[in-house]
Structure formats: C-alpha cells, structure tokens
Write an enzyme that holds these catalytic residues in place. Structure first.
Site, mmCIF file in Angstrom:
data_model
loop_
_atom_site.group_PDB
_atom_site.id
_atom_site.type_symbol
_atom_site.label_atom_id
_atom_site.label_comp_id
_atom_site.label_asym_id
_atom_site.label_seq_id
_atom_site.Cartn_x
_atom_site.Cartn_y
_atom_site.Cartn_z
ATOM 1 N NE ARG A 180 -32.889 57.544 -31.709
ATOM 2 C CZ ARG A 180 -32.477 56.900 -30.639
ATOM 3 N NH1 ARG A 180 -33.324 56.094 -29.963
ATOM 4 N NH2 ARG A 180 -31.253 56.999 -30.173
ATOM 5 N N GLY A 181 -31.378 55.048 -33.721
ATOM 6 C CA GLY A 181 -30.576 54.195 -32.837
ATOM 7 C C GLY A 181 -30.015 53.060 -33.680
ATOM 8 N NE ARG A 218 -29.867 58.593 -39.236
ATOM 9 C CZ ARG A 218 -29.842 58.804 -37.917
ATOM 10 N NH1 ARG A 218 -30.634 58.086 -37.127
ATOM 11 N NH2 ARG A 218 -29.054 59.714 -37.382
ATOM 12 C CD GLN A 271 -31.339 61.963 -30.559
ATOM 13 O OE1 GLN A 271 -31.050 63.020 -30.019
ATOM 14 N NE2 GLN A 271 -30.928 61.654 -31.765
ATOM 15 C CG ASP A 302 -24.662 55.683 -33.917
ATOM 16 O OD1 ASP A 302 -24.438 56.314 -32.857
ATOM 17 O OD2 ASP A 302 -25.796 55.447 -34.352
ATOM 18 C CG ASN A 306 -22.829 57.350 -29.152
ATOM 19 O OD1 ASN A 306 -23.677 56.624 -29.675
ATOM 20 N ND2 ASN A 306 -23.060 57.972 -28.009
ATOM 21 C CE LYS A 307 -27.374 61.426 -32.173
ATOM 22 N NZ LYS A 307 -27.596 61.801 -33.593
HETATM 23 O O1 MRU Z 1 -29.268 59.860 -34.554
HETATM 24 P P1 MRU Z 1 -29.636 58.685 -33.689
HETATM 25 O O2 MRU Z 1 -30.690 58.981 -32.681
HETATM 26 O O3 MRU Z 1 -29.951 57.463 -34.537
HETATM 27 O O4 MRU Z 1 -28.294 58.375 -32.911
HETATM 28 C C1 MRU Z 1 -28.306 57.347 -31.975
HETATM 29 C C2 MRU Z 1 -27.077 57.250 -31.170
HETATM 30 O O5 MRU Z 1 -26.100 57.953 -31.380
HETATM 31 C C3 MRU Z 1 -27.038 56.160 -30.134
HETATM 32 O O6 MRU Z 1 -26.289 56.548 -29.029
HETATM 33 C C4 MRU Z 1 -26.394 54.929 -30.785
HETATM 34 O O7 MRU Z 1 -27.123 54.549 -31.924
HETATM 35 C C5 MRU Z 1 -26.280 53.810 -29.869
HETATM 36 S S1 MRU Z 1 -27.836 53.120 -29.557
HETATM 37 C C6 MRU Z 1 -27.805 51.591 -28.973
#
Ligand code: MRU
Length: 348
Positions: free
Chosen positions: A47-48, A90, A197, A238, A248-249
């Site tokens: 993920r990320g 995703r 996370q 993201d 972002n998250k």
């Molecule tokens: O749902 P995830 O864990 O894929 O979400 C990740 C995030 O929101 C990170 O903050 C984002 O991808 C930036 S990572 C370099």
C-alpha cells in the site's frame, strides 16, 4: 540508513514485504501471476501511492514475461489486459494509473519481435522502480531544508519506505533526511485509524532508523497542537490535483485545519508521479470507500456490535489553501500551485 525494499523484481517474480503483518513479522511474499498481485494490492499487502505504482509496473512485466502468446499482437493483448486488471485495484492513488499509462505506452510502441517488446516492458518497469527510489531521496533532501533544528513534527499514516519502492519514502523521508543532517528532531506519529499504518508501519520505520518519536492516537493531535507541542506537520499524498488540493489518508484534512487554526506549517511531500494535472481540483479526486470490517474489527476481533452501519472513506482532500508547500523531487512548490506544480511537472 538501513535498506528497506518494499517492492522488488527477483528471478522473474514480484517480491513484496507483507505490510499486513508488520511489525510483528517480516515476511516477503512472492507473486508470479497478475491476479495474485492485484489481490495483494487490494488487500494491502502492499500500500502507499508510489509503492502501488511500482508494484503495478512489475505486474505488467509479469504479464509480458509469462505470456504464452506466440505473436506480438496477442502478447500486446495479454499485457493490456493485465494493465486493465491492475487499474481496478485501488482508485485514489494516481501513481497506479501513472505507472500503468507508462507501461501501456511502452507496450503499444512498434517492435520488430515479441522478444523486443518483452525487453522494453521489463526495462520500463525497472525504470519506474529506480526513478521512485531516486525521487524519494531527492524530495526528502529538499524537504529536510524546511525542518528546523529541534523541530517536533507530526506525520500521519505511513509515507515512508514502505509506501514507496523503499529506503526514504516521502513525508517520513523528509524526516529521515532531517535526522541524517543531524537536526535533533522529534516525530509524532498518528496511529491512523482504521488500518493503523502509523502505529504499525511508521513506528516500525522510526524504530529501525532510531529517530526520536512518540506514537499518539489520532484524536490527541488537536490537544498537542493547541498546547504548542508540534512545530510542523508533514504528510504524503495519494493524488495532488492541478490546483494543489491533495488527497491523502483519512484524517489528513482535519490536521490541515488544526495547522491553520494554530499557525503551524502544513507540508505535503510527494513525487511528481503523484501530481495529476488532468484532475483540476480535489472535488474530482475519486475517494475509495473500503470494507466495513476495517472499522468494526481490529486484528480480526469484532469491536462494534453486529448490524451497526459503517462508513469507511479511506482518504480525504486537503484544500490547497491549507498547504504551506508541496515538496517534490524537482523542488518545493508554493502557492499559487496551478502555476508552480505545472512548472515542476513540465521541468521548467
Ligand atoms: O491506504 P494506504 O495505506 O495505501 O494510504 C496511504 C497514504 O495515504 C499515504 O499517506 C500516501 O500514499 C502517501 S505515501 C508516500
């Protein structure tokens, strides 16, 4: 800095560190089919945003190298169908679509033989992987200049090595680079409900790097900021729209409002592969809604009563007006972002 490799290509297989079981177990899983890799992305083995893009590029390489097609057009069809499947995994992180577009373009070019096409696809995936490692390092070093000696910096989710191909990461990369510069910083890591996370992955990286840090629950941020315990916030993204609005998250938007209220800088750190000039504003960014079990359960144990309805948006959008700067590998963008991001993206 200890080497962390999140996504790798090894002996014809994609190798992922399983992020669902960290920090308790460090398990590397191997994938040799596009379908199993797509499921790994859907279920958060990887993920990320940048890491998903790199994994998808290697997924297209898997399709090319393992195709049984005898002629070039059938091979191309196999590759494009793999890209189609990976694109469904995703919706929010644009790095996925950016990487798949690059792979599709390569697969659609003219080649004399099928073998040459496979070679070009392999080289493109490798380039995406290597560029991600070098972009993370470069943006981390640019961003470290924004962090002053002794700063207490809050971060959210995991935007470290585990969210990219490896090593630095983005927002956490900035903090690693500041630490390597000898600035005695303290990191505050939000646990990041519901998938944790921050508690699991960011805390694991901070311990590995020996960076002074505290883990806090998401709801503690406002209190600590209001007491003057936090000097800056740095997070990843993201997808960054052309006007600088950044997805972002979930929980990031709330932090940006707190930063504004209390006059502390709120920074985004992301590679240019996260900047999507085709999405005009944050309103057009698709927000993934994930499975309700992430909210009702923790580690497979039910906490909420059966029958309780759940919302689980995985991301939110921070308006450009709340962002003090966007750190990229090509430099630091400031408002107005419509101009500064376009210039950086177009290499001007
Ligand atoms: O749902 P995830 O864990 O894929 O979400 C990740 C995030 O929101 C990170 O903050 C984002 O991808 C930036 S990572 C370099």
């Amino acid at each position: 800095m200890p080497t962390i490799r999140t996504v790798q290509w090894k002996s014809g297989e994609v190798v992922l560190i399983d992020q669902r079981v960290l920090p308790g177990k460090e398990i590397y899983r191997k994938y040799k089919t596009v379908e199993s890799l797509a499921k790994a992305i859907e279920t958060m083995v990887v993920r990320g945003a940048p890491a998903i893009g790199v994994a998808a590029a290697f997924g297209v390489r898997l399709a090319a190298e393992r195709s049984k097609a005898k002629d070039i057009e059938k091979l191309r069809k196999d590759i494009l169908s793999a890209a189609g499947r990976l694109a469904e995994t995703r919706p929010t992180a644009v790095n996925l679509f950016w990487a798949l577009d690059r792979m599709r373009k390569t697969a659609s070019s003219d080649f004399a033989t099928a073998k040459n096409l496979v070679k070009a696809v392999a080289a493109q995936a490798q380039a995406i992987y290597e560029e991600d490692l070098s972009a993370s390092r470069a943006l981390s070093e640019h961003g470290a200049n924004l962090i002053r000696q002794g700063a207490r910096v809050l971060t959210h989710c995991n935007a470290g090595a585990l969210a990219t191909a490896g090593d630095y990461g983005t927002a956490l990369g900035v903090l690693k680079a500041a630490h390597l510069q000898g600035k005695s910083i303290t990191v505050y890591a939000d646990e990041t409900r519901p998938f944790l996370q921050g508690a699991r992955l960011t805390a694991w990286e901070l311990r590995k790097e020996n960076i002074p840090a505290y883990l806090i629950t998401d709801s503690m941020a406002g209190h600590l900021i209001s007491r003057g315990d936090i000097d800056a916030i740095v997070v990843g993204a993201d997808r960054i729209a052309a006007n600088g609005d950044a997805a972002n998250k979930i929980g990031t938007y709330t932090l940006s409002v707190l930063a504004k209220e209390h006059g502390i800088p709120f920074y985004i750190a992301a590679p240019l592969s996260t900047v999507d000039l085709n999405t005009p504003t944050g309103k057009e960014i698709p927000i993934e809604e994930r499975h309700e079990g992430e909210v009702t359960h923790v580690h497979g144990k039910r906490l909420a009563p059966k029958g309780m309805r759940v919302r689980n948006p995985a991301f939110d959008v921070t308006p450009a007006a709340n962002i003090a700067a966007i750190v990229t590998e090509a430099g630091i963008a400031r408002a107005p972002y419509t101009e500064s991001l376009r210039k950086l993206k177009e290499g001007k």
